[in-house]
Write a protein that holds these residues in place. Structure first.
Motif, PDB file in Angstrom:
ATOM      1  N   GLU A 158      -4.399   2.193   3.574  1.00 15.02           N
ATOM      2  CA  GLU A 158      -4.289   2.612   2.173  1.00 15.02           C
ATOM      3  C   GLU A 158      -4.538   4.108   2.032  1.00 15.02           C
ATOM      4  OE1 GLU A 158      -6.038   0.122   3.273  1.00 15.02           O
ATOM      5  OE2 GLU A 158      -5.160  -1.681   2.373  1.00 15.02           O
ATOM      6  N   GLU A 159      -5.619   4.592   2.635  1.00 10.08           N
ATOM      7  CA  GLU A 159      -5.945   6.019   2.566  1.00 10.08           C
ATOM      8  C   GLU A 159      -4.948   6.846   3.369  1.00 10.08           C
ATOM      9  OE1 GLU A 159      -8.043   9.446   4.730  1.00 10.08           O
ATOM     10  OE2 GLU A 159      -7.412   7.493   5.511  1.00 10.08           O
TER      11      GLU A 159
ATOM     12  N   ALA B 110       0.827  -1.210   0.000  1.00  6.07           N
ATOM     13  CA  ALA B 110       0.000   0.000   0.000  1.00  6.07           C
ATOM     14  C   ALA B 110       0.858   1.256   0.000  1.00  6.07           C
ATOM     15  CB  ALA B 110      -0.930  -0.008   1.215  1.00  6.07           C
ATOM     16  N   LEU B 111       1.975   1.217   0.708  1.00  6.31           N
ATOM     17  CA  LEU B 111       2.869   2.377   0.743  1.00  6.31           C
ATOM     18  C   LEU B 111       3.520   2.593  -0.623  1.00  6.31           C
ATOM     19  CD1 LEU B 111       4.240   4.676   2.167  1.00  6.31           C
ATOM     20  CD2 LEU B 111       5.859   3.048   3.182  1.00  6.31           C
ATOM     21  N   ARG B 112       3.924   1.504  -1.280  1.00  5.76           N
ATOM     22  CA  ARG B 112       4.508   1.648  -2.617  1.00  5.76           C
ATOM     23  C   ARG B 112       3.492   2.234  -3.592  1.00  5.76           C
ATOM     24  NH1 ARG B 112       6.153  -3.692  -1.544  1.00  5.76           N
ATOM     25  NH2 ARG B 112       4.721  -4.484  -3.149  1.00  5.76           N
ATOM     26  N   GLU B 113       2.268   1.738  -3.534  1.00  8.05           N
ATOM     27  CA  GLU B 113       1.234   2.234  -4.435  1.00  8.05           C
ATOM     28  C   GLU B 113       0.933   3.706  -4.159  1.00  8.05           C
ATOM     29  OE1 GLU B 113      -2.023  -0.408  -3.835  1.00  8.05           O
ATOM     30  OE2 GLU B 113      -1.139  -2.038  -5.016  1.00  8.05           O
ATOM     31  N   ALA B 114       0.927   4.092  -2.892  1.00  3.10           N
ATOM     32  CA  ALA B 114       0.653   5.490  -2.546  1.00  3.10           C
ATOM     33  C   ALA B 114       1.736   6.418  -3.094  1.00  3.10           C
ATOM     34  CB  ALA B 114       0.542   5.639  -1.024  1.00  3.10           C
ATOM     35  N   TRP B 115       2.974   5.911  -3.145  1.00  5.13           N
ATOM     36  CA  TRP B 115       4.080   6.727  -3.653  1.00  5.13           C
ATOM     37  C   TRP B 115       4.204   6.631  -5.167  1.00  5.13           C
ATOM     38  CZ3 TRP B 115       6.430  10.656  -1.630  1.00  5.13           C
ATOM     39  CH2 TRP B 115       7.622  11.145  -2.194  1.00  5.13           C
ATOM     40  N   GLY B 116       3.615   5.600  -5.753  1.00  3.37           N
ATOM     41  CA  GLY B 116       3.689   5.422  -7.183  1.00  3.37           C
ATOM     42  C   GLY B 116       4.840   4.540  -7.637  1.00  3.37           C
ATOM     43  N   VAL B 117       5.227   3.595  -6.776  1.00  4.02           N
ATOM     44  CA  VAL B 117       6.301   2.667  -7.094  1.00  4.02           C
ATOM     45  C   VAL B 117       5.703   1.281  -7.246  1.00  4.02           C
ATOM     46  CG1 VAL B 117       8.417   1.568  -6.241  1.00  4.02           C
ATOM     47  CG2 VAL B 117       8.056   4.022  -5.912  1.00  4.02           C
TER      48      VAL B 117
ATOM     49  N   ILE C 103      -2.357   9.977   2.102  1.00  4.88           N
ATOM     50  CA  ILE C 103      -2.336  11.290   2.744  1.00  4.88           C
ATOM     51  C   ILE C 103      -0.945  11.605   3.281  1.00  4.88           C
ATOM     52  CG2 ILE C 103      -3.189  12.577   4.746  1.00  4.88           C
ATOM     53  CD1 ILE C 103      -5.906  11.266   4.261  1.00  4.88           C
ATOM     54  N   LEU C 104      -0.301  10.616   3.893  1.00  4.28           N
ATOM     55  CA  LEU C 104       1.034  10.828   4.438  1.00  4.28           C
ATOM     56  C   LEU C 104       2.045  11.122   3.333  1.00  4.28           C
ATOM     57  CD1 LEU C 104       0.934   8.056   7.160  1.00  4.28           C
ATOM     58  CD2 LEU C 104       1.469  10.469   7.607  1.00  4.28           C
TER      59      LEU C 104
END
Length: 328
Positions: free
Chosen positions: A301-302, A245-252, A306-307
């Motif tokens: 995920e959300e 989820a963190l990778r997806e949030a950053w776009g990796v 935001i972070l």
């Protein structure tokens, strides 16, 4: 209202001091003076001094003092970790006991690490399993639990008939501040190293910094809340899902995974312990939810998205103070 924050120059203390400054009188107890807009009183965390006058007549005392556990658990570091937590807690209790007008509330730091390493069921305040007897876990993990037990016991031993004591069993607080847990995890993602750790099945308990602050406000406003309180988001998730989820949030798209052996080697050279990554902390905030607390960011995920936005604003689009105050 006067709020005294011991250990207030650290990551969480700064978040709380910034939140309450301007709204209330904030006094930070620290080992050195810093250029901050709130008042700082010097203390050593072990002996009564002039700083105790700030506690007499205060409304709330928050004790966050303690040496960082992000280190190797050798004999010297273990002694410092225990002493810094137990001594500071005992001296805060003594200052409260000596006060003519003791604070109504003592918020004492503890940790979600006090619970057992487990995958089968979540740990809440009533039914959670306190760790230390799990089979097959490293001895260093039992040390952390022993520290947490001593930490809480030191607060419980203080005779305070007029002060409500809340022991905050806090999960990892995620904020965009430099050097915090989220900043370090995001650095791994940005370097292409943000894959699962070990088998990725261990649960990660976390809380968004805004919900951390809101939980503190909630506890302050509820005079019937005392004892241990889990301060964690209601949806812990396995490490593999957490990092995805963190990778997806950053776009990796992908991140290099690290097996247990590689983590052991890396932690040795980084002078830290694998417990911080591999222990399954499946902690849920049963008491907060039961009393009616509503999370702004219950799902990772959300919250991760935001972070990431907050991190970009803080580190790529302006000064931390200006951006942090505007967004938080």
């Amino acid at each position: 209202m006067r709020i005294v924050i011991a250990g207030g120059s650290g990551h969480l203390g700064t978040i709380l001091a910034r939140e309450f400054h301007g709204e209330h009188e904030v006094v930070v107890l620290g080992r050195s003076r810093q250029l901050r807009p709130w008042r700082t009183e010097i203390w050593d965390g072990e002996t009564i001094g002039p700083w105790a006058g700030s506690i007499d007549g205060a409304d709330v005392v928050v004790n966050l003092a303690g040496r960082s556990v992000n280190c190797r658990y050798n004999e010297t570091n273990r002694e410092e970790i225990v002493r810094s937590r137990v001594a500071s807690t005992r001296i805060i209790g003594e200052a409260i006991t000596r006060s003519s007008h003791p604070p109504a509330l003592w918020l004492q730091a503890s940790t979600a690490t006090i619970y057992a390493h487990r995958y089968d069921a979540p740990n809440d305040e009533e039914h959670g399993v306190i760790g230390g007897t799990e089979a097959g876990v490293p001895e260093t993990w039992r040390f952390s639990i022993d520290v947490a037990r001593q930490w809480e016991r030191a607060a419980d031993e203080a005779p305070m008939p007029r002060t409500r004591l809340v022991k905050m069993r806090t999960a990892i607080v995620m904020s965009p501040e430099r050097g915090g847990a989220f900043d370090l995890l995001l650095r791994l993602v940005r370097m292409g190293l943000g894959g699962r750790a070990g088998d990725g099945l261990q649960f990660v308990s976390w809380i968004h910094h805004r919900d951390f602050v809101r939980a503190i406000r909630f506890i302050m406003a509820k005079p019937f809340v005392d004892g241990p309180v889990n301060i964690a988001a209601p949806k812990p998730l396995p490490n593999a899902e957490f990092m995805r989820a963190l990778r997806e949030a950053w776009g990796v798209r992908a991140g290099l995974a690290a097996n247990r052996r590689l983590l052991e080697i890396g932690s040795f050279f980084l002078r830290t312990e694998t417990e911080l990554i591999l222990k399954s902390r499946r902690v849920v905030p049963a008491r907060l939810l039961r009393y009616g607390f509503c999370f702004e960011h219950p799902g990772w995920e959300e919250a991760a998205q935001i972070l990431c936005d907050e991190w970009r604003a803080l580190h790529e689009g302006g000064t931390p103070t200006a951006r942090g105050k505007a967004r938080w």
